[in-house]
Design a protein around this motif. Sequence first.
Motif, mmCIF file in Angstrom:
data_model
loop_
_atom_site.group_PDB
_atom_site.id
_atom_site.type_symbol
_atom_site.label_atom_id
_atom_site.label_comp_id
_atom_site.label_asym_id
_atom_site.label_seq_id
_atom_site.Cartn_x
_atom_site.Cartn_y
_atom_site.Cartn_z
ATOM 1 N N LYS A 152 -2.246 -0.762 -4.166
ATOM 2 C CA LYS A 152 -3.190 0.271 -3.742
ATOM 3 C C LYS A 152 -2.401 1.511 -3.351
ATOM 4 C CE LYS A 152 -6.403 -3.190 -1.937
ATOM 5 N NZ LYS A 152 -6.969 -3.795 -0.694
ATOM 6 N N VAL A 153 -3.065 2.663 -3.420
ATOM 7 C CA VAL A 153 -2.388 3.909 -3.044
ATOM 8 C C VAL A 153 -3.398 4.894 -2.480
ATOM 9 C CG1 VAL A 153 -2.627 4.901 -5.371
ATOM 10 C CG2 VAL A 153 -0.820 5.734 -3.848
ATOM 11 N N ALA A 154 -2.963 5.659 -1.489
ATOM 12 C CA ALA A 154 -3.735 6.770 -0.953
ATOM 13 C C ALA A 154 -2.944 8.050 -1.218
ATOM 14 C CB ALA A 154 -3.979 6.596 0.540
ATOM 15 N N VAL A 155 -3.622 9.055 -1.724
ATOM 16 C CA VAL A 155 -2.995 10.343 -2.027
ATOM 17 C C VAL A 155 -3.273 11.299 -0.870
ATOM 18 C CG1 VAL A 155 -2.896 12.280 -3.646
ATOM 19 C CG2 VAL A 155 -3.334 9.949 -4.497
ATOM 20 N N MET A 156 -2.202 11.917 -0.345
ATOM 21 C CA MET A 156 -2.344 12.828 0.781
ATOM 22 C C MET A 156 -1.985 14.260 0.376
ATOM 23 S SD MET A 156 -1.030 10.782 4.175
ATOM 24 C CE MET A 156 -1.805 12.039 5.221
ATOM 25 N N GLU A 157 -2.696 15.200 0.984
ATOM 26 C CA GLU A 157 -2.429 16.619 0.780
ATOM 27 C C GLU A 157 -2.858 17.370 2.032
ATOM 28 O OE1 GLU A 157 -2.996 19.891 -2.759
ATOM 29 O OE2 GLU A 157 -4.698 18.605 -2.282
ATOM 30 N N HIS A 158 -1.950 18.208 2.541
ATOM 31 C CA HIS A 158 -2.234 19.023 3.735
ATOM 32 C C HIS A 158 -2.764 18.184 4.895
ATOM 33 C CE1 HIS A 158 -1.411 22.332 1.130
ATOM 34 N NE2 HIS A 158 -2.551 22.241 0.455
ATOM 35 N N GLY A 159 -2.177 17.006 5.089
ATOM 36 C CA GLY A 159 -2.528 16.171 6.225
ATOM 37 C C GLY A 159 -3.761 15.308 6.054
ATOM 38 N N ARG A 160 -4.404 15.403 4.912
ATOM 39 C CA ARG A 160 -5.630 14.638 4.674
ATOM 40 C C ARG A 160 -5.453 13.640 3.537
ATOM 41 N NH1 ARG A 160 -10.065 16.554 7.250
ATOM 42 N NH2 ARG A 160 -9.881 18.595 8.265
ATOM 43 N N ILE A 161 -6.156 12.526 3.619
ATOM 44 C CA ILE A 161 -6.220 11.588 2.501
ATOM 45 C C ILE A 161 -7.316 12.085 1.572
ATOM 46 C CG2 ILE A 161 -6.766 9.232 1.793
ATOM 47 C CD1 ILE A 161 -5.585 8.276 4.449
ATOM 48 N N VAL A 162 -6.928 12.482 0.360
ATOM 49 C CA VAL A 162 -7.897 13.079 -0.555
ATOM 50 C C VAL A 162 -8.478 12.067 -1.537
ATOM 51 C CG1 VAL A 162 -6.975 15.406 -0.335
ATOM 52 C CG2 VAL A 162 -6.036 13.900 -2.080
ATOM 53 N N GLU A 163 -7.729 11.003 -1.851
ATOM 54 C CA GLU A 163 -8.251 9.952 -2.725
ATOM 55 C C GLU A 163 -7.524 8.639 -2.462
ATOM 56 O OE1 GLU A 163 -9.720 10.558 -6.846
ATOM 57 O OE2 GLU A 163 -8.503 12.390 -6.756
ATOM 58 N N LYS A 164 -8.211 7.550 -2.772
ATOM 59 C CA LYS A 164 -7.624 6.218 -2.684
ATOM 60 C C LYS A 164 -7.904 5.482 -3.983
ATOM 61 C CE LYS A 164 -8.972 6.150 2.195
ATOM 62 N NZ LYS A 164 -9.915 5.547 3.162
ATOM 63 N N PHE A 165 -6.940 4.655 -4.411
ATOM 64 C CA PHE A 165 -7.088 3.926 -5.666
ATOM 65 C C PHE A 165 -6.624 2.493 -5.510
ATOM 66 C CE2 PHE A 165 -6.106 8.358 -6.739
ATOM 67 C CZ PHE A 165 -7.198 8.694 -7.542
ATOM 68 N N ASP A 166 -7.318 1.593 -6.198
ATOM 69 C CA ASP A 166 -6.843 0.225 -6.380
ATOM 70 C C ASP A 166 -6.161 0.189 -7.743
ATOM 71 O OD1 ASP A 166 -6.485 -2.498 -6.929
ATOM 72 O OD2 ASP A 166 -8.235 -3.057 -5.739
ATOM 73 N N TYR A 196 0.849 -1.194 0.000
ATOM 74 C CA TYR A 196 0.000 0.000 0.000
ATOM 75 C C TYR A 196 0.884 1.244 0.000
ATOM 76 C CZ TYR A 196 -4.569 2.182 0.681
ATOM 77 O OH TYR A 196 -5.735 2.889 0.497
ATOM 78 N N GLY A 197 0.695 2.112 -0.989
ATOM 79 C CA GLY A 197 1.483 3.328 -1.090
ATOM 80 C C GLY A 197 0.784 4.529 -0.477
ATOM 81 N N LEU A 198 1.550 5.370 0.182
ATOM 82 C CA LEU A 198 1.084 6.689 0.631
ATOM 83 C C LEU A 198 1.905 7.717 -0.136
ATOM 84 C CD1 LEU A 198 0.957 6.185 4.520
ATOM 85 C CD2 LEU A 198 -0.975 6.164 2.938
ATOM 86 N N ILE A 199 1.250 8.501 -0.976
ATOM 87 C CA ILE A 199 1.980 9.434 -1.834
ATOM 88 C C ILE A 199 1.459 10.850 -1.657
ATOM 89 C CG2 ILE A 199 0.480 9.123 -3.871
ATOM 90 C CD1 ILE A 199 3.088 9.249 -5.574
ATOM 91 N N GLY A 200 2.342 11.797 -1.875
ATOM 92 C CA GLY A 200 1.999 13.212 -1.778
ATOM 93 C C GLY A 200 3.281 14.014 -1.730
ATOM 94 N N PHE A 201 3.141 15.323 -1.822
ATOM 95 C CA PHE A 201 4.314 16.176 -1.794
ATOM 96 C C PHE A 201 4.873 16.283 -0.379
ATOM 97 C CE2 PHE A 201 2.091 18.268 -5.542
ATOM 98 C CZ PHE A 201 2.815 17.542 -6.471
ATOM 99 N N SER A 202 6.054 16.869 -0.258
ATOM 100 C CA SER A 202 6.679 17.078 1.049
ATOM 101 C C SER A 202 5.748 17.876 1.950
ATOM 102 C CB SER A 202 8.001 17.829 0.863
ATOM 103 O OG SER A 202 8.617 18.073 2.101
ATOM 104 N N GLY A 203 5.602 17.407 3.201
ATOM 105 C CA GLY A 203 4.744 18.085 4.156
ATOM 106 C C GLY A 203 3.288 17.660 4.117
ATOM 107 N N ALA A 204 2.983 16.657 3.284
ATOM 108 C CA ALA A 204 1.592 16.212 3.163
ATOM 109 C C ALA A 204 1.111 15.415 4.372
ATOM 110 C CB ALA A 204 1.418 15.373 1.895
ATOM 111 N N GLY A 205 2.049 14.930 5.211
ATOM 112 C CA GLY A 205 1.663 14.145 6.380
ATOM 113 C C GLY A 205 1.859 12.655 6.228
ATOM 114 N N LYS A 206 2.493 12.249 5.124
ATOM 115 C CA LYS A 206 2.644 10.821 4.819
ATOM 116 C C LYS A 206 3.440 10.082 5.896
ATOM 117 C CE LYS A 206 5.022 11.585 1.099
ATOM 118 N NZ LYS A 206 5.251 13.035 1.276
#
Length: 256
Positions: A210-224, A34-44
Amino acid sequence: MITLNKIGKTFATAGGPLHAVSSASLTVEQGDIYGLIGFSGAGKSTLLRTINLLERPDEGTVHVDGEELTALPLRELRKRRLAIGMIFQHFNLLNNRNVYDNVSFPLEIAKVPRAERRPRIESCLEMVGLSDKAKAYPAKLSGGQKQRVAIARALAGNPKILLCDEPTSSVDPQTTGSILAALQEINRNLGITIVIVTHEMNVVKAICNKVAVMEHGRIVEKFDLREKHIVPQSPIAQYLFKNEIALEREMEASYA
């Protein structure tokens, strides 16, 4: 396997409170990568570290194998952590110990008898292709070799879960492939569930299901990622996926 329910974590800083993670919920099934992806500071990384409570959340609950870790006393939590290995971005090896003794370290902490340690250490080093480096010290190793030592160390305790915090960001692109291949093999052969933090979409596409996309500390989308067509809705997910979607459409057009 892993259930994070409405996790929140705030840090006090000189500039005021920093809401690193806000109301994040996630379910990781056994055998996932399971991947957690996002820019630096996203909270991953903060969210990843709540799984084994290296960062204790201010809000929400963490369940692993049906047990609420956030409700356990420290002594019991330490026992449960033995089943959760962790790989760090900057390796975190002990420079005054050779490779063999670095892998041995968590077993010593867990008070595993010396006679039982040796076959386990040798097996883990063989698994990551470093049997011939057992007596070498970290200063003599490449970045990729250091990370493979870190993987062997994380596997020494026979974990069910492996948490990986940016495991390829400190190595060159060629070495990245060997690290990801090692993680895939561990998942496939040992059935270990992997959660991996990264800011690189190519890492997610290479090994995650699977992956969850994070932004500003929140999970904004998840994908299979096993689904044939992925249609991201949020701007951040659209940006991260755009090159892959463009390539997919280009390939479809070429076969039309």
